[in-house]
Design a protein around this motif. Structure first.
Motif, PDB file in Angstrom:
ATOM      1  N   THR A 426       0.843  -1.208   0.000  1.00  0.00           N
ATOM      2  CA  THR A 426       0.000   0.000   0.000  1.00  0.00           C
ATOM      3  C   THR A 426       0.876   1.255   0.000  1.00  0.00           C
ATOM      4  N   ILE A 427       1.896   1.236  -0.852  1.00  0.00           N
ATOM      5  CA  ILE A 427       2.797   2.375  -1.001  1.00  0.00           C
ATOM      6  C   ILE A 427       2.970   2.655  -2.490  1.00  0.00           C
ATOM      7  N   LEU A 428       3.731   3.678  -2.827  1.00  0.00           N
ATOM      8  CA  LEU A 428       4.034   3.949  -4.227  1.00  0.00           C
ATOM      9  C   LEU A 428       4.843   2.805  -4.809  1.00  0.00           C
ATOM     10  N   ALA A 429       4.395   2.265  -5.938  1.00  0.00           N
ATOM     11  CA  ALA A 429       5.126   1.171  -6.577  1.00  0.00           C
ATOM     12  C   ALA A 429       6.547   1.593  -6.927  1.00  0.00           C
ATOM     13  N   GLY A 430       6.755   2.876  -7.186  1.00  0.00           N
ATOM     14  CA  GLY A 430       8.064   3.380  -7.561  1.00  0.00           C
ATOM     15  C   GLY A 430       9.079   3.392  -6.437  1.00  0.00           C
ATOM     16  N   MET A 431       8.691   3.051  -5.216  1.00  0.00           N
ATOM     17  CA  MET A 431       9.679   2.888  -4.151  1.00  0.00           C
ATOM     18  C   MET A 431      10.664   1.783  -4.507  1.00  0.00           C
ATOM     19  N   ASP A 432      10.211   0.824  -5.280  1.00  0.00           N
ATOM     20  CA  ASP A 432      11.074  -0.245  -5.805  1.00  0.00           C
ATOM     21  C   ASP A 432      11.687   0.264  -7.105  1.00  0.00           C
ATOM     22  N   CYS A 433      13.029   0.407  -7.144  1.00  0.00           N
ATOM     23  CA  CYS A 433      13.659   1.032  -8.312  1.00  0.00           C
ATOM     24  C   CYS A 433      13.507   0.192  -9.574  1.00  0.00           C
ATOM     25  N   GLN A 448     -13.070  -7.398  -5.806  1.00  0.00           N
ATOM     26  CA  GLN A 448     -14.238  -7.874  -6.549  1.00  0.00           C
ATOM     27  C   GLN A 448     -15.271  -6.779  -6.791  1.00  0.00           C
ATOM     28  N   ASN A 449     -15.086  -5.620  -6.189  1.00  0.00           N
ATOM     29  CA  ASN A 449     -15.911  -4.454  -6.509  1.00  0.00           C
ATOM     30  C   ASN A 449     -15.263  -3.586  -7.573  1.00  0.00           C
ATOM     31  N   LEU A 450     -14.139  -4.089  -8.130  1.00  0.00           N
ATOM     32  CA  LEU A 450     -13.377  -3.371  -9.161  1.00  0.00           C
ATOM     33  C   LEU A 450     -12.907  -2.010  -8.653  1.00  0.00           C
ATOM     34  N   ARG A 451     -12.479  -2.017  -7.410  1.00  0.00           N
ATOM     35  CA  ARG A 451     -11.831  -0.874  -6.772  1.00  0.00           C
ATOM     36  C   ARG A 451     -10.401  -1.283  -6.417  1.00  0.00           C
ATOM     37  N   PRO A 452      -9.493  -0.312  -6.240  1.00  0.00           N
ATOM     38  CA  PRO A 452      -8.136  -0.686  -5.831  1.00  0.00           C
ATOM     39  C   PRO A 452      -8.161  -1.535  -4.571  1.00  0.00           C
ATOM     40  N   ALA A 453      -7.505  -2.701  -4.602  1.00  0.00           N
ATOM     41  CA  ALA A 453      -7.464  -3.576  -3.428  1.00  0.00           C
ATOM     42  C   ALA A 453      -6.770  -2.861  -2.275  1.00  0.00           C
ATOM     43  N   ASP A 454      -7.206  -3.171  -1.053  1.00  0.00           N
ATOM     44  CA  ASP A 454      -6.696  -2.428   0.106  1.00  0.00           C
ATOM     45  C   ASP A 454      -5.223  -2.684   0.385  1.00  0.00           C
ATOM     46  N   PHE A 455      -4.613  -3.659  -0.283  1.00  0.00           N
ATOM     47  CA  PHE A 455      -3.196  -3.957  -0.081  1.00  0.00           C
ATOM     48  C   PHE A 455      -2.320  -3.456  -1.233  1.00  0.00           C
ATOM     49  N   SER A 456      -2.925  -3.064  -2.337  1.00  0.00           N
ATOM     50  CA  SER A 456      -2.167  -2.841  -3.574  1.00  0.00           C
ATOM     51  C   SER A 456      -1.328  -1.574  -3.548  1.00  0.00           C
ATOM     52  N   ASN A 457      -0.109  -1.680  -4.094  1.00  0.00           N
ATOM     53  CA  ASN A 457       0.685  -0.484  -4.355  1.00  0.00           C
ATOM     54  C   ASN A 457       0.064   0.306  -5.500  1.00  0.00           C
ATOM     55  N   PHE A 458       0.451   1.560  -5.633  1.00  0.00           N
ATOM     56  CA  PHE A 458      -0.245   2.453  -6.561  1.00  0.00           C
ATOM     57  C   PHE A 458       0.739   3.411  -7.206  1.00  0.00           C
ATOM     58  N   GLY A 459       0.230   4.269  -8.100  1.00  0.00           N
ATOM     59  CA  GLY A 459       1.052   5.289  -8.745  1.00  0.00           C
ATOM     60  C   GLY A 459       0.907   6.612  -8.025  1.00  0.00           C
ATOM     61  N   TYR A 460       1.741   7.544  -8.400  1.00  0.00           N
ATOM     62  CA  TYR A 460       1.678   8.867  -7.778  1.00  0.00           C
ATOM     63  C   TYR A 460       0.740   9.733  -8.603  1.00  0.00           C
ATOM     64  N   ASP A 461      -0.425  10.009  -8.070  1.00  0.00           N
ATOM     65  CA  ASP A 461      -1.458  10.748  -8.792  1.00  0.00           C
ATOM     66  C   ASP A 461      -1.259  12.245  -8.560  1.00  0.00           C
ATOM     67  N   TYR A 462      -0.704  12.908  -9.552  1.00  0.00           N
ATOM     68  CA  TYR A 462      -0.442  14.338  -9.420  1.00  0.00           C
ATOM     69  C   TYR A 462      -1.757  15.112  -9.372  1.00  0.00           C
ATOM     70  N   GLN A 463      -2.352  15.139  -8.168  1.00  0.00           N
ATOM     71  CA  GLN A 463      -3.620  15.851  -7.962  1.00  0.00           C
ATOM     72  C   GLN A 463      -4.666  15.429  -8.990  1.00  0.00           C
TER      73      GLN A 463
END
Length: 679
Positions: A426-433, A448-463
């Motif tokens: 649940t952090i920025l995926a880019g922490m891993d080089c 299963q609700n087609l929402r980001p899973a509560d454990f998944s890493n993510f991208g940096y959403d510039y606002q």
């Protein structure tokens, strides 16, 4: 000035079927329960490694691989006593005994190991020459090359504890007569979160509709010409879902084709638990640890099945690209360790890089990597902005990213697409080089609700401006994902580990339609056709829409003959071509600005070098011919051979171009697909 002829690479075809019910989940469950009962039957503290091994009848040991599977044996030179390299019998990857934790990120780095990738294009003696020069610069016995690989040109060096930062800075200067990259030895983990492995009365095919898998199979189920490499832990090659699909299996530590869970590993796990029971651990807790260990060892089998399990075999389930081949590459150690997560087999950066390079050199079209760096809990407490600041100032940025960019450049040269699991912290995926390069696909997981899973890493959403695509390329379902387990069984897992092979299967389907597609083209197609998901993750893949985008509009033969204006526009060839002398893949475009003239543009995919030539269109006796009067010349002065293009009607009514070299008996055949209309 160089002149290159073009050659054609052949392609395969495909069919249709849905998921069938999971048939052997209970068998896998009973097998686990049998393991636990055997643990309780063993005397406390005894040595169970005897001829009456209690696991003899359990279907966990990797059987002998069928002779029909191509076997690879890496070359192992004995360079002799004058070259400071390990003897063949000692030349194995061994995980470090000690790790140091980075106080800021929790990443675990070996304090006494350094890894090297040599430039493979510098000649066969590069490894031996490098080893000799290294010892000239570092004659002390504390500096030793302890592993090398002649296929991938990887080396591992043992150095004095704590000297790695100095060596990273110093070695390129002292060995400047060699071209090489350095990277640290880091601990890697699977990108999987535990999920109940036992039978659940739930819809196991819930995600197929969400990603348009059924409709995609009406277009293609994949091609046997396309190979999916899965770089992971352990596999069951005799599973019904893998029969007839496997090519070039390899385990980097064993240096053999045995890629399964072994009896010795289970014996070692039980021995550790016996000691813990003798020290007072409750039996129930020991059973839970053993169950979790065996379950985690099914990770590779589960991932491979999600990407490409068999279809219409009357058993279990189907992968996204069931007609494609699978290359299982094991990159985890056989050593069983007791960690804070439980019993585990670790992997390292050297093991993972070895596996990826092996898959590249053995011709994989797409590589799935459902693993990544280990991070401590302290990273989760940081805001995305604070994590981005760490990424921008990462001390590993200079060396780590350089190595991964080098590997990704190799993948681009071979037109191979790399798919990463984004990670489960649940952090920025880019922490891993390893997950910062935009020419790779980083996959976040959806529930299963087609929402980001509560454990998944993510991208940096510039606002909210880019949908998180910088570190999260796309997303896919990653919860309650049923795949293979050892012993011909099935189990459910969740994680970005499970989301990644769904995307890998989709990439394999796209490659089955057009193997010339580059990673950048595939990323663009998947993002453009994907469904936007709220949050800082990439769009959810829509496979049918992506395939339809790739298939495009093929030029109809009757239209081209009857209406000269039908050819106006830009068209690309549908056949994979490569330069014969350099073996580099190329893409041909036909551009017609008038009904009688045009030009041909040929691009080398890996280098961007572009060749151009004029074309003349001849229409006689209700026929059509495209003539290339001169050789194609690139901006670097290189040339491609001249061709005459005769147009004929294909079986499907589409215009088929038969190209013949004007100077030698050689050619290729392709269709023309519209890529840009000209008003």
């Amino acid at each position: 000035m160089k002149t290159f002829p073009l050659n054609e690479k052949k392609k395969g075809a495909a069919g249709h079927s849905p998921w069938s019910m999971v048939a052997r989940t209970l068998a896998f469950t009973l097998m686990l329960l049998g393991m636990l009962i055997l643990l309780l039957m063993l005397p406390r503290g005894c040595d169970n490694k005897d001829k009456d091994n209690p696991y003899e009848d359990l279907p966990f040991v990797d059987p002998v691989i069928n002779d029909s599977i191509p076997v690879d044996t890496m070359p192992q030179h004995d360079f002799g006593p004058d070259v400071p390299l390990p003897d063949p019998e000692d030349n194995v990857i061994t995980p470090p005994e000690e790790w140091e934790e980075d106080s800021l990120t929790g990443r675990e780095i070996a304090p006494d190991r350094l890894n090297v990738i040599l430039d493979k294009n510098k000649g066969e003696q590069t490894i031996a020459l490098f080893a000799q020069r290294f010892k000239e610069e570092y004659p002390d016995d504390a500096y030793q090359i302890i592993y090398f690989d002649e296929l991938t040109y990887l080396l591992q060096i043992s150095v004095p504890q704590g000297s790695v930062p100095r060596m990273l800075h110093e070695m390129p200067q002292r060995l400047s007569d060699f071209s090489f990259k350095l990277f640290q030895e880091e601990r890697f983990q699977q990108s999987m979160r535990p999920s109940d492995p036992f039978f659940k009365d739930r819809d196991k095919a819930w995600y197929f509709n969400a990603i348009q898998a059924y409709e995609a199979w009406d277009i293609t189920q994949g091609s046997e010409e396309v190979t999916i490499a899965v770089v992971d832990n352990y596999f069951d090659l005799n599973h019904d879902e893998m029969r007839g699909k496997v090519v070039y299996p390899f385990n980097v530590e064993r240096r053999s084709t045995q890629v399964g869970l072994t009896r010795d590993m289970l014996d070692n796990a039980v021995a550790i638990l016996q000691q813990l029971i003798a020290q007072g651990m409750p039996n129930a807790q020991a059973m839970q640890l053993l169950q979790g260990y065996v379950y985690s060892c099914c990770h590779g089998a589960n991932v491979a099945a999600l990407a490409s399990a068999q279809v219409n075999n009357g058993a279990g389930m189907s992968g996204i690209a069931p007609k494609c081949k699978v290359m299982p590459v094991g990159v985890f150690s056989d050593r069983v360790l007791l960690t804070k997560e439980g019993l585990a087999n670790g992997s390292t950066s050297m093991m993972m890089v070895s596996g990826i390079l092996y898959a590249l050199y053995k011709g994989a079209d797409v590589i799935n990597i459902s693993m990544g760096s280990y991070f401590g809990d302290q990273v989760k407490e940081l805001s995305p902005e604070e994590q981005m600041e760490i990424i921008r100032n990462d001390m590993n940025k200079r060396y780590g990213e350089q190595v991964w960019d080098y590997i990704f450049d190799l993948a681009e040269e071979r037109n191979c697409v790399i798919v990463w699991a984004a990670g489960n912290e649940t952090i920025l995926a880019g922490m891993d080089c390893s997950k910062r390069n935009n020419n790779t696909i980083r996959v976040s997981a959806l529930d299963q609700n087609l929402r980001p899973a509560d454990f998944s890493n993510f991208g940096y959403d510039y606002q909210g401006q880019n949908g998180g695509r910088d570190f999260s390329t796309v997303s896919a379902p990653g919860v309650n994902m049923w795949g293979c387990a050892h012993g011909n069984g099935y189990c459910s897992m969740k994680g970005t580990s499970q989301a990644a092979p769904i995307v890998t299967g989709a990439v394999a389907l796209l490659k089955s339609v057009d193997r010339t597609l580059s990673a950048r083209q595939i990323i663009d197609i998947l993002q453009r056709t994907g469904k936007r998901i709220p949050g800082a993750v990439g769009p959810m893949i829509q496979i049918r829409d992506a395939l339809q985008q790739v298939k495009g509009e093929l030029l109809d033969y009757d239209d081209a003959v009857k209406d000269p204006k039908a050819m106006l526009g830009i068209w690309e060839s549908t056949t994979e071509l490569y330069e014969e002398n350099t073996n580099k893949p190329v893409k041909i475009y036909f551009q017609f600005d008038s009904t009688s003239r045009g030009r041909m543009v040929t691009k080398v995919i890996s280098t961007g070098e572009t060749y151009r030539a004029t074309l003349n269109v001849s229409r006689q006796n209700n026929g059509l011919q495209i003539i290339q009067p001169n050789q194609s010349v690139s901006d670097r002065g290189n040339q491609l051979a001249r061709y005459i293009y005769t147009c004929q009607k294909g079986k499907d009514g589409k215009l088929e171009v038969v190209a013949k070299n004007r100077d030698r008996d050689q050619g290729f055949t392709c269709n023309m697909r519209r890529v840009q209309s000209i008003p």
